[in-house]
Design a protein around this motif. Structure first.
Motif, PDB file in Angstrom:
ATOM      1  N   VAL A 150       0.859  -1.181   0.000  1.00 39.81           N
ATOM      2  CA  VAL A 150       0.000   0.000   0.000  1.00 39.81           C
ATOM      3  C   VAL A 150       0.893   1.228   0.000  1.00 39.81           C
ATOM      4  O   VAL A 150       2.099   1.129   0.256  1.00 39.81           O
ATOM      5  CB  VAL A 150      -0.925   0.051   1.248  1.00 39.81           C
ATOM      6  CG1 VAL A 150      -1.918  -1.087   1.256  1.00 39.81           C
ATOM      7  CG2 VAL A 150      -0.086   0.055   2.526  1.00 39.81           C
ATOM      8  N   GLU A 155      -4.722   3.815   3.145  1.00 37.10           N
ATOM      9  CA  GLU A 155      -4.992   2.726   2.194  1.00 37.10           C
ATOM     10  C   GLU A 155      -4.908   1.371   2.910  1.00 37.10           C
ATOM     11  O   GLU A 155      -5.708   0.469   2.639  1.00 37.10           O
ATOM     12  CB  GLU A 155      -4.005   2.777   1.017  1.00 37.10           C
ATOM     13  CG  GLU A 155      -4.395   1.808  -0.087  1.00 37.10           C
ATOM     14  CD  GLU A 155      -3.333   1.647  -1.173  1.00 37.10           C
ATOM     15  OE1 GLU A 155      -2.402   2.490  -1.248  1.00 37.10           O
ATOM     16  OE2 GLU A 155      -3.424   0.656  -1.931  1.00 37.10           O
ATOM     17  N   ASP A 158      -8.151   1.030   4.702  1.00 33.43           N
ATOM     18  CA  ASP A 158      -9.281   0.850   3.782  1.00 33.43           C
ATOM     19  C   ASP A 158      -9.309  -0.547   3.173  1.00 33.43           C
ATOM     20  O   ASP A 158     -10.378  -1.121   2.974  1.00 33.43           O
ATOM     21  CB  ASP A 158      -9.224   1.892   2.656  1.00 33.43           C
ATOM     22  CG  ASP A 158      -9.557   3.281   3.158  1.00 33.43           C
ATOM     23  OD1 ASP A 158     -10.083   3.388   4.282  1.00 33.43           O
ATOM     24  OD2 ASP A 158      -9.278   4.260   2.433  1.00 33.43           O
ATOM     25  N   ARG A 159      -8.115  -1.104   2.899  1.00 32.19           N
ATOM     26  CA  ARG A 159      -8.080  -2.395   2.208  1.00 32.19           C
ATOM     27  C   ARG A 159      -7.982  -3.587   3.151  1.00 32.19           C
ATOM     28  O   ARG A 159      -8.544  -4.647   2.874  1.00 32.19           O
ATOM     29  CB  ARG A 159      -6.895  -2.428   1.232  1.00 32.19           C
ATOM     30  CG  ARG A 159      -7.154  -1.622  -0.037  1.00 32.19           C
ATOM     31  CD  ARG A 159      -5.950  -1.612  -0.960  1.00 32.19           C
ATOM     32  NE  ARG A 159      -5.503  -2.935  -1.362  1.00 32.19           N
ATOM     33  CZ  ARG A 159      -4.309  -3.171  -1.939  1.00 32.19           C
ATOM     34  NH1 ARG A 159      -3.467  -2.169  -2.168  1.00 32.19           N
ATOM     35  NH2 ARG A 159      -3.969  -4.386  -2.273  1.00 32.19           N
ATOM     36  N   SER A 165     -12.754  -6.273   8.995  1.00 37.73           N
ATOM     37  CA  SER A 165     -12.174  -6.826   7.756  1.00 37.73           C
ATOM     38  C   SER A 165     -11.842  -8.308   7.984  1.00 37.73           C
ATOM     39  O   SER A 165     -11.734  -8.754   9.128  1.00 37.73           O
ATOM     40  CB  SER A 165     -10.913  -6.050   7.387  1.00 37.73           C
ATOM     41  OG  SER A 165      -9.752  -6.850   7.483  1.00 37.73           O
TER      42      SER A 165
END
Ligand code: AMP
Ligand code: FE
Ligand code: FE
Ligand code: ZN
Length: 286
Positions: A150, A155, A158-159, A165
């Motif tokens: 990243v 990021e 977010d990922r 997650s």
């Protein structure tokens, strides 16, 4: 008076040393008062006090990782700022250590999940980046940046690292009402950090804040970058209704976030109310 009541050094997931943070608080941000509130640790207090520049008052504190349990069986993770508590009080001290230890196991599990998907992270590197402090997801984010997976901490969140997650693992947070009572018992003042930071995930309802107020909560953070203007207005009203102190802060994390020291400030009268309630430790002026 420029008063910023929530910052992080590399004793947790900030990037400045505690000494660098207090120097920058005075020289660059022109603050009069800064609180050092690292996640689940008071380890930064001593080096911050030793490096305190003239004209700056330090409010030693911490940001405790908590979980609010609801009557319907649900729960919400939340952060509780704790100001001016006695760092030697054994029960609160044991809880900080327990959560820090749990951060290590949980960090390793997150790294394992990422490795299982082919990202060549090394746990040793994450520990190095944490520099002996409380390990957090931002350290894993930095390791992902080093690998070129990243290009920013945002990021990485977010990922991969956002709460919920597939790579996310819970840590063993402190029950929020118990944390409020422990902070008071250690002479400190508990303040609910960014209660309506919706972009970070689920937030609590007013009923939870009222229950915490009944348990001894002293204040709520109103002016914070992750809270929208309408939510800040709502929180200010809630603080008034419940007789709580209302604070503002940068939640500075050095290079791990873009927000500078002093980005939001606390009103001097609100700050005075916190100091008046504290019996565990006094603000320190060089
Ligand atoms: P942890 O304490 O390990 O659960 O990680 C939570 C920390 O990660 C917070 O204190 C913030 O410093 C940071 N954080 C949470 N969400 C984000 C985000 N979306 N972008 C960047 N940093 C974040
Ligand atoms: Fe943080
Ligand atoms: Fe927080
Ligand atoms: Zn924080």
């Amino acid at each position: 008076m420029r008063i910023d009541l929530h910052t992080h050094s590399n004793a947790s997931d900030g990037t400045d040393t505690p000494a660098e943070l207090v120097v920058a608080a005075r020289a660059a941000a022109k603050l009069d008062v800064v609180a050092l509130t690292d996640h689940d640790t008071a380890e930064g207090w001593e080096p911050a006090i030793a490096a305190l520049p003239p004209g700056l008052t330090l409010v030693p504190g911490a940001e405790l990782s908590c979980v609010a349990r609801h009557p319907d069986g649900g729960s919400t993770t939340m952060h509780l700022l704790a100001y001016l508590f006695d760092p030697a009080e054994p029960e609160l001290r044991a809880e900080r250590r327990r959560v820090r230890d749990s951060r290590i196991n949980r960090g390793q599990l997150i790294v394992d999940r990422l490795r299982a998907d082919g990202y060549p992270l090394r746990w040793e590197r994450v520990r190095e980046l944490a520099a002996g402090g409380a390990v957090g997801r931002p350290h894993i984010a930095r390791a992902l940046i080093e690998l070129g997976v990243v290009s920013s901490v945002e990021e990485a969140f977010d990922r991969f690292l956002y709460t919920g997650s597939p790579y996310y693992v819970y840590k063993e947070d402190i029950d929020a009402e118990r944390a409020v009572r422990l902070v008071r018992a250690a002479g400190g003042v508990p303040v609910f950090a960014h209660p309506l930071a919706r972009r970070r995930g689920k937030v609590v309802g007013d009923d939870v804040i009222a229950a915490l107020a009944a348990a001894g909560l002293g204040g709520i953070e109103v002016d914070h970058v992750d809270q929208e203007p309408a939510d800040r207005v709502h929180l200010a009203g809630l603080a008034r209704d419940l007789g709580l102190v209302a604070t503002g802060s940068s939640d500075y994390h050095g290079c791990n976030k873009k927000i500078p020291l002093g980005a939001n400030l606390t009103d001097p009268a609100e700050y005075d109310a916190i100091v008046e309630q504290a019996t565990g430790f006094a603000p320190v002026t060089a």
